[in-house]
Write an enzyme that holds these catalytic residues in place. Structure first.
Site, PDB file in Angstrom:
ATOM      1  N   CYS A  22       2.836  -3.277   4.070  1.00 56.28           N
ATOM      2  CA  CYS A  22       2.065  -2.144   4.480  1.00 56.28           C
ATOM      3  C   CYS A  22       2.969  -1.420   5.558  1.00 56.28           C
ATOM      4  CB  CYS A  22       0.611  -2.417   4.936  1.00 56.28           C
ATOM      5  SG  CYS A  22       0.299  -3.708   6.240  1.00 56.28           S
ATOM      6  N   THR A  24       2.549  -1.769   9.099  1.00 55.73           N
ATOM      7  CA  THR A  24       2.720  -2.755  10.038  1.00 55.73           C
ATOM      8  C   THR A  24       3.017  -4.355   9.545  1.00 55.73           C
ATOM      9  OG1 THR A  24       0.629  -3.131  10.493  1.00 55.73           O
ATOM     10  CG2 THR A  24       1.697  -1.386  11.753  1.00 55.73           C
ATOM     11  N   HIS A  62       8.135 -25.210   8.705  1.00 57.65           N
ATOM     12  CA  HIS A  62       7.252 -25.843   9.566  1.00 57.65           C
ATOM     13  C   HIS A  62       5.725 -25.425   8.989  1.00 57.65           C
ATOM     14  CE1 HIS A  62       9.659 -26.936  13.513  1.00 57.65           C
ATOM     15  NE2 HIS A  62      10.183 -27.093  11.976  1.00 57.65           N
ATOM     16  N   HIS A  84       4.863 -31.861   9.668  1.00 56.88           N
ATOM     17  CA  HIS A  84       4.289 -30.431   9.558  1.00 56.88           C
ATOM     18  C   HIS A  84       3.300 -30.561   8.344  1.00 56.88           C
ATOM     19  CE1 HIS A  84       7.411 -29.203  12.273  1.00 56.88           C
ATOM     20  NE2 HIS A  84       8.372 -29.755  11.524  1.00 56.88           N
ATOM     21  N   ASP A  87       0.790  -1.249  -0.010  1.00 61.84           N
ATOM     22  CA  ASP A  87      -0.041   0.089  -0.137  1.00 61.84           C
ATOM     23  C   ASP A  87       0.891   1.209  -0.105  1.00 61.84           C
ATOM     24  OD1 ASP A  87       0.725   0.345   2.715  1.00 61.84           O
ATOM     25  OD2 ASP A  87      -1.204   0.285   3.421  1.00 61.84           O
TER      26      ASP A  87
END
Ligand code: RB5
Length: 145
Positions: A63, A65, A96, A131, A7
């Site tokens: 973005c 955060t 994993h 996994h 963004d």
């Protein structure tokens, strides 16, 4: 091919990541934004659509955060998005969780770390084995909710 998008908060960091990964030989499909304001859920949908359809192998979303992008990305069927901010978590989300999209925060990470994390993400393989069973359980949740 790796899909990448951001963004308006992530434009400069995206440029740095594209340059570093291109120098390492990766091919990237840049979906924008190049500066104009952009709502992060729209960009998550675009980049994750390319990954979910198989057109791109993995995706990178940036973005402010990384959190908004990761919330939106994980709503898309077939996407396992990880918010990456340190090398250990970035390596292990590939080993994993077989994460196929990485999200990073341009306001929480410097460009040098972001480039290093992106390279770790793209060069670490999935361990499989026990996994895979856990990934299948995640897919069951996705298919039944
Ligand atoms: C945009 O200002 C900001 O809200 C966005 O980049 C992101 O941090 C959302 O999670």
């Amino acid at each position: 091919m790796i899909a990448i998008g951001c963004d308006h908060a992530g434009v400069e960091m995206k440029k740095a990541v594209i340059q570093a990964l291109t120098e390492k030989g990766f091919e990237l499909k840049d979906m924008g934004t190049d500066g104009e304001p952009c709502d992060y859920p729209d960009m998550a949908k675009t980049v994750c659509g390319l990954v979910a359809s198989g057109e791109c192998e993995k995706g990178i979303l940036i973005c402010g955060t990384g959190i908004g992008m990761s919330i939106a990305a994980n709503k898309i069927k077939g996407i396992r998005a990880a918010l990456c901010s340190d090398s250990f978590s970035t390596r292990f989300t590939r080993l994993h969780n077989d994460a196929n999209v990485m999200c990073m925060g341009a306001r929480t990470l410097g460009p040098g770390l972001a480039c290093e994390l992106a390279e770790i993400f793209l060069t670490t393989g999935f361990e499989g084995g026990r996994h895979q069973r856990r990934i299948d359980l995640i897919t069951d949740i996705e298919n039944n909710n």
